[in-house]
Write a protein that holds these residues in place. Structure first.
Motif: not given
Length: 471
Positions: A417-420, A437-442
């Protein structure tokens, strides 16, 4: 043919394999809906009567499938034929066939099937945005709340028929156990996992001692299965050495129950009564046009669903491990005090549990771990009690140390979570989602992006001000 397909797959990149697998799953869901339509029409026409005594026999002769597959396909066909909205969502790939079959459990229950039409659209939306394990738990809880008499009969049967055996089979240990109630199950699992964790830590210590320079590059001395077996032996040995071998030791198991369910189960038991009146044991009208009735005994949720099909989304009655329990089990815990009980509000947040502090320790950590039964990273099933409690909004940027900003993450996914640069966001129903970070949801294949609850603009401004350098 398969060799040619295998050669093609071997030549794919990792991303291509992932996308091909997702496309394959979408095709399988569409095919399952089409198969259900074929079976539904065939059964409605009575095609099987020409050559067979039953539809199941006709399907066995035509498809040569096992009885389990035939039974599943026929159940799915009846469900989709009766509720087309489920069929549409499955054909579009919004959720898996297994999700649809979970909804079918309500459809197949004669005591509550008449309520499915009221809540089917809510269940379809919920299935799309919940993992299969979570959705199965949702259906478990819903059945427990709606079919209280049937669920309690099943529980009583499980307790009555409890059994266990330890057998020496040609020099090998065979252990079987079944039955009991959910609190006993949660306690037993918690104790067992405590011993498993101790064996795991022992292996880590041994590996560090043998390879001090670079221990993580070496395998652990035992496999996970070997550690579980050794943990069971250690647990039995510890019980034998205990002064009172019959006492089930800690850790404590928490029962999480919402305030509505708490009130209803107490009222049903005659401990508290609404407005001083006795509980209303009259049937409620499920459909004023047809006069169809539903028994309202200890079933405030069933009545609430008639006015608000989303009412069950606010209900919780489960252990901290995620196992759904019957409200009467919760009542026993409320009365005896042997299990810690935590009441949550309509948003699923723990009410007045924990104190604000820098690190999640003590009561604050315990309350945070009750927000989910497992690590909240997509696909991870590590129990929450073995996870770290992470600040969703980092402390360094003004994130508070409270339950609304807490998420249980295992060590691996906390680092990822913190790395990416991932963040946890919540949808309009409070369900957590992992955001890039680009706003998309996994998201799993087929699931559409949920409606994310907007961030409080005042909080955003305050956090920004905290990041400004001092004047």
């Amino acid at each position: 043919m398969f060799e040619a397909v295998l050669d093609t797959v071997v030549g794919m990149t990792d991303n291509e394999i992932t996308e091909a697998l997702r496309a394959n799953e979408l095709a399988a869901r569409s095919a399952a809906a089409e198969r259900a339509a074929l079976i539904a029409v065939a059964e409605n026409r009575g095609i099987y009567r020409i050559t067979h005594r039953s539809s199941a026999g006709w399907l066995r002769s035509e498809l040569d499938c096992g009885d389990g597959t035939i039974g599943r396909d026929r159940a799915l066909a009846r469900l989709l034929d009766t509720h087309p909205s489920i069929a549409d969502a499955l054909a579009a790939g919004r959720f898996s066939t297994d999700h649809a079959l979970q909804i079918g459990r309500i459809f197949q229950n004669p005591r509550i099937a008449n309520l499915l039409g009221t809540i089917v659209d809510v269940l379809v939306e919920l299935a799309e945005h919940r993992s299969y394990a979570e959705f199965r738990g949702d259906i478990d809880a819903l059945i427990e709340q709606l079919d209280t008499d049937g669920a309690f009969a099943d529980l009583a049967d499980a307790v009555e028929s409890r059994d266990a055996r330890v057998v020496d089979l040609n020099g090998e240990v065979v252990i079987e156990a079944s039955g009991g109630d959910p609190i006993q199950a949660a306690q037993l699992v918690a104790v067992f996992e405590t011993f498993v964790e101790a064996e795991y830590q022992h292996d880590l210590t041994q590996r560090r001692a043998e390879h001090p320079d670079d221990p993580e590059q070496w395998p652990l001395p035992r496999t996970a299965g070997q550690r579980r077996f050794d943990a069971l032996i250690a647990m039995v040995a510890a019980a034998a050495a205990s002064p009172d071998g019959r006492a089930l030791p800690e850790p404590t198991v928490a029962i999480i129950i919402d305030d509505h369910s708490t009130h209803e189960v107490l009222t049903h038991a005659g401990i508290t009564l609404p407005s001083g009146d006795m509980i209303d044991d009259q049937p409620i009208i499920a459909d004023p046009d047809t006069g169809e009735q539903l028994d309202a005994t200890m079933n405030g949720l069933a009545e609430a669903l008639l006015d608000d099909p989303e009412a069950f989304l606010e209900r919780r009655c489960e252990t901290s491990t995620g196992s759904k329990i019957h409200p009467m089990i919760a009542l026993r815990a409320l009365l005896t005090g042997h299990v810690r009980r935590v009441v949550v509000d309509s948003n699923g947040h723990v009410i007045d549990y924990g104190t604000k502090q820098r690190l999640f320790t003590g009561p604050a950590r315990q309350a945070a771990l009750l927000l989910a039964s497992t690590c909240i990273y997509p696909g991870c099933r590590l129990p929450a009690r073995m996870c770290q409690v992470d600040h969703n909004e980092p402390w360094s940027t003004g994130g508070p140390t409270d339950q609304t900003n807490a998420v249980p993450l295992c060590g691996v996914h906390n680092r990822i979570k913190h790395r990416d640069g991932l963040t946890i966001v919540h949808d309009d129903h409070g369900r957590p989602h992992t955001q890039r970070p680009d706003g998309t949801i996994i998201l799993p294949v087929g699931e559409r992006p949920p409606d994310i609850a907007p961030t409080n603009p005042i909080d955003t401004i305050l956090i920004h001000l905290k990041q400004l350098p001092a004047a």
